[in-house]
Design an enzyme around this catalytic site. Structure first.
Site, PDB file in Angstrom:
ATOM      1  CE  LYS A 212      -2.340   4.560 -16.787  1.00  0.00           C
ATOM      2  NZ  LYS A 212      -3.824   5.113 -17.070  1.00  0.00           N
TER       3      LYS A 212
ATOM      4  NE  ARG B 211     -10.058   8.643 -14.870  1.00  0.00           N
ATOM      5  CZ  ARG B 211      -9.585   7.197 -14.596  1.00  0.00           C
ATOM      6  NH1 ARG B 211      -8.982   6.502 -13.592  1.00  0.00           N
ATOM      7  NH2 ARG B 211      -9.038   6.984 -16.668  1.00  0.00           N
TER       8      ARG B 211
ATOM      9  CE1 TYR C  16       8.527  -5.285  14.775  1.00  0.00           C
ATOM     10  CE2 TYR C  16       8.670  -6.143  12.151  1.00  0.00           C
ATOM     11  CZ  TYR C  16       9.028  -5.864  13.043  1.00  0.00           C
ATOM     12  OH  TYR C  16      10.199  -4.448  12.931  1.00  0.00           O
TER      13      TYR C  16
END
Length: 349
Positions: free
Chosen positions: A35, A130, A244
């Site tokens: 997946k 789940r 930054y």
């Protein structure tokens, strides 16, 4: 300047699958979970290599992932879709000969009506809360479901990465209670469950993260190397700042390398000021923030300016980087960006 290079060793993925396959007995089939585009490493490269090495069953998360995988593998391997069978997905699911993992009575009803006679699996909830049918739901529909001929009944462990967690034994007992006596192959374990021992293996295991070199399979063969090219090097004076928000201040005269790579490439911003990169075996500290496209690294201690530095490789794997970011190796892998030049070793012959 060329893109950063992500090197992926397909033979290492196969070696990890074989090691996990060997961990269970001959009566247990070892499938492969591919997946999320094979955990970010490209399903079109990974899945054919696994299929050529003996994998007969694959798991994906969604119907669209299943269709993509079927287009890659052709007919033959069984492809289970963990998300199940929902209204609107039937045409794609049937057209690609995908096997949904049924998670509820509603999905079961829809599957039997929309795709009668088509292969399917059933997922039971043994405590993770789940996906899957809880014990009362299963009791209500088990007779009907089993009469329809599922090819697999499975569940999923919540805490398998912690071998001493009591939840493992609780879920194992619940799975036995819900499935003992059925004449259908059973599956409980992904990578972590395989490592818990043979009582967790049943008829099929479903390794995922372990195939790609991630914890809890600490004996896995490393799969990826990520090296970032150096665009520019500069000297900075004591007290000067880099990046930054002036987030890094030179403690003395320093040499800074600016690398091509940033959070747009999946190098998490949470690594700012904390992660280490490597020039060979020599560690080099990130100086300042991870920005969208660039990293700045302190190379003051190096004898010469490097052409690249390695973030993921033999001296630091995905789980080590994940620890620095406060996450898990799964997120590091699946976040790897599309801009990398991907180099594959060990392709299908």
């Amino acid at each position: 300047m060329s893109n950063a290079e992500l090197s992926i060793d397909l033979d290492a993925i196969v070696a990890n699958w074989r090691a996990l396959d060997t961990a269970s007995g001959a009566g247990t089939e070892t499938s492969a979970v591919v997946k999320a585009n094979a955990y970010g490493l490209d399903i079109a490269q990974v899945a054919p290599k696994l299929a050529a090495s003996g994998v007969r069953t694959f798991f994906v998360a969604t119907v669209d992932e299943g269709v993509a995988l079927r287009n890659v593998l052709g007919t033959g391997p069984r492809i289970y879709v963990l998300g199940g069978h929902s209204p609107g997905s039937s045409k794609k699911l049937v057209g690609a000969a995908l096997s949904p993992v049924i998670n509820s009575i509603e999905q079961l009803t829809h599957h039997l009506e929309a795709a009668p006679g088509r292969d399917f699996a059933i997922q039971l909830d043994t405590g993770m809360n789940r996906l899957g049918m809880e014990i009362d739901e299963w009791a209500a529909c088990a007779e009907l479901a089993l009469r329809a001929g599922p090819s697999l009944v499975m569940s999923h462990l919540a805490c398998a990465d912690d071998p001493n967690h009591p939840m493992n034994a609780q879920q194992l007992a619940a799975f036995h209670h819900m499935t003992d006596g059925i004449a259908v192959p059973r599956a409980l374990s992904a990578t972590g469950g395989i490592l818990l021992g043979p009582e967790y293996h049943f008829d099929m295991t479903r390794p995922g993260i372990g195939l790609y070199g991630g914890a809890p399979f600490t004996e896995a063969t490393p799969v990826i190397t990520l090296s970032l090219p150096v665009i520019q090097c500069r000297d900075v004076k004591q007290g000067e700042t880099v990046g930054y928000a002036n987030s890094w201040t030179a403690p003395g005269p320093a040499r800074i390398a600016t690398l091509q790579g940033g959070y747009a490439d999946g190098i998490l911003r949470a690594l700012s000021g904390k992660v280490t990169l490597f020039d060979g075996a020599i560690p080099c500290q990130l100086a300042g923030r991870v920005s969208m496209d660039l990293l700045t690294v302190d190379i003051t201690h190096l004898e010469r300016d490097p052409t690249e530095l390695t973030l993921l490789g033999p001296h630091q794997g995905v789980d080590a980087v994940a620890d620095v970011a406060g996450t898990i190796g799964y997120e590091i892998l699946t976040s790897l960006g599309a801009r990398y030049t991907r180099a594959y070793a060990g392709g299908v012959v």
